[in-house]
Design an enzyme around this catalytic site. Structure first.
Site, short mmCIF file in Angstrom:
data_model
loop_
_atom_site.label_atom_id
_atom_site.label_comp_id
_atom_site.label_asym_id
_atom_site.label_seq_id
_atom_site.Cartn_x
_atom_site.Cartn_y
_atom_site.Cartn_z
N PHE A 107 0.81 -1.22 0.00
CA PHE A 107 0.00 0.00 0.00
C PHE A 107 0.84 1.27 0.00
O PHE A 107 0.41 2.33 -0.46
CB PHE A 107 -0.95 0.00 1.21
CG PHE A 107 -0.34 0.37 2.53
CD1 PHE A 107 -0.42 1.66 3.02
CD2 PHE A 107 0.32 -0.58 3.31
CE1 PHE A 107 0.12 2.01 4.24
CE2 PHE A 107 0.86 -0.25 4.53
CZ PHE A 107 0.76 1.05 5.00
N LYS A 108 2.07 1.16 0.47
CA LYS A 108 2.90 2.35 0.60
C LYS A 108 3.41 2.87 -0.74
O LYS A 108 3.99 3.95 -0.81
CB LYS A 108 4.03 2.09 1.58
CG LYS A 108 3.47 1.91 2.99
CD LYS A 108 4.50 1.56 4.03
CE LYS A 108 3.81 1.38 5.40
NZ LYS A 108 4.73 1.00 6.46
N ASP A 109 3.17 2.11 -1.82
CA ASP A 109 3.47 2.64 -3.15
C ASP A 109 2.70 3.93 -3.41
O ASP A 109 3.20 4.84 -4.07
CB ASP A 109 3.09 1.61 -4.23
CG ASP A 109 4.10 0.48 -4.36
OD1 ASP A 109 5.30 0.75 -4.23
OD2 ASP A 109 3.68 -0.66 -4.58
#
Length: 435
Positions: A107-109
């Protein structure tokens, strides 16, 4: 738009200042002001919008004309060439928001790529090199490494706890080279994060170098994470039910991002803070007592945070009032054995393979819906692809996990990292040798 410190609300800084100087000198955290309120019509008309479309619309609402419309369109299109789909396990009842379709499968993309694009936009105005410092418990490092790799004018230093990230997570941190350097710290994530925080208040270091953070310390990591809550709501609003989000939580940036878009008008009915044995926030929600401590190592390692830095933002968004926070957020936590059992149950009931963090989110939403007997759509955030935890997932589920090509190519790449003790001066000395 301006940004103020949670410790000094009366003074504000510009977008560029908050972006590049991640932590205020008073050791608070930046928050945006004013937070725009979007009307019901906006959220009623988002069903067909992509993540990039939503990112552009919300960015424009936040920044106004401080960034040209064409630049914002290009920036968000560059940041989000992928989507964040909702997969409904039980239509109209339980869905999974898949946040692992970006390059690092986590998700940190979303936050890292948005930050990289925004920094590239502003840094084009000057020739000064930016030094990004980031601590990771697993997924942040890979997303930052890939998001900032070869971005002109940016150098990245990633600190990660030795032996506490998965093999493939470590490969993502340590194989790119170029402008990305990895520091393997003999300690916990909390100790890595403490080193990064100390660097930002090191006056001499900051006078010599332009330091910035890609951790959720930086408000521009959180802002884009709110975009996918809006995207998810657009995919399930046709059910005509209240929407509840269950967020697997460690440092509590992801949940704080959801609260920000809730306060911008997104009709989120409730939040579930789902954690592992690092349950300082669920314990606070149950008792009103906040007692951070040392982190505990678990199989959901990206959530192994004993003193979540974004807790102050979560409180701040709800007026620093326990009764208000506890009305909007319910906390649950799960042991490793419960997580393993949950992974198996999710696979057996729905045919869905979840990483341990995602399983905790799904267990959290199921428990909340059962406890409250609410006719709502529950959405659990799937924070990482199960292949990032391949040995664990295969051991628990007794079945092979396919590794996407963009992750598989890293398996045979040589690891390049600098090992240091969990001491600030050891990091400082090693860091200065590279700049």
């Amino acid at each position: 738009m301006r940004f103020y410190s949670t410790n000094s609300p009366q003074s504000t800084v510009s977008i560029e200042q908050a972006l590049f100087h991640s932590m205020p000198t008073d050791k608070g955290l930046y928050m945006p002001t004013p937070l725009p309120r979007l009307g019901a019509k906006f959220f009623n008309d988002i069903a067909g919008l992509s993540l990039a479309d939503i990112g552009f619309a919300l960015s424009q609402a936040l920044f106004g004309d401080e960034i040209a419309k064409q630049d914002l369109e290009e920036l968000t299109a560059q940041a989000f060439p992928f989507d964040t789909p909702v997969v409904e396990l039980e239509p109209g009842r339980v869905g999974i928001l898949e946040l692992f379709h970006g390059p690092s499968l986590a998700f940190k993309d979303v936050g890292a790529r948005y930050m990289a694009a925004l920094m590239a936009h502003f840094s084009a105005r000057n020739d000064k090199e930016i030094n990004i410092l980031v601590a990771t418990s697993g997924d942040t490092g890979g997303a930052v490494a890939m998001g900032f790799h070869n971005v002109p004018g940016v150098r990245v230093s990633i600190l990660y706890p030795s032996g506490r990230v998965s093999d493939l997570q470590e490969k993502q941190l340590t194989t790119l080279g170029g402008n990305v350097r990895a520091f393997e710290v003999d300690g916990s994530f909390d100790e890595c994060q403490a080193i990064v925080k100390q660097a930002f208040v090191d006056v001499e270091l900051n006078q010599a170098l332009a330091l910035s953070s890609a951790n959720s310390i930086n408000i521009f990591r959180l802002i884009p994470q709110g975009f996918y809550y809006v995207r998810a709501y657009g995919q399930v609003r046709h059910h005509g039910k209240p929407v509840v989000f269950s967020t697997p939580s460690g440092n509590f940036g992801n949940l704080s991002a959801g609260v920000m878009v809730q306060q911008m008008g997104l009709p989120i009915s409730h939040f579930v803070a789902a954690t592992n044995l690092n349950h300082v926030v669920p314990s606070y929600l149950a008792s009103g007592n906040y007692e951070p401590g040392d982190s505990v190592a678990t199989i959901s390692n990206a959530m192994d945070v004993g003193s979540p830095s974004n807790f102050v933002r979560l409180l701040h968004l709800y007026g620093d009032d326990y009764s208000t926070v506890s009305q909007h957020v319910t906390g649950y936590f799960y042991t490793d054995d419960e997580t393993r059992a949950g992974m198996v149950q999710i696979r057996d009931q729905h045919g869905y393979v979840a990483c341990p963090h995602t399983a905790i989110g799904i267990m959290g939403i199921n428990q909340y819906l059962a406890d409250n007997q609410q006719d709502a759509v529950g959405i659990a955030l799937a924070t990482a692809h199960p292949a990032k935890f391949k040995p664990l997932v295969e051991d628990v589920l007794k079945q092979p996990v396919e590794v996407p090509d963009r992750l598989a190519v890293l398996a045979d790449q040589p690891k390049k990292s600098t090992r240091i003790p969990a001491e600030y001066m050891a990091f400082r000395e090693s860091f200065l040798q590279t700049v």
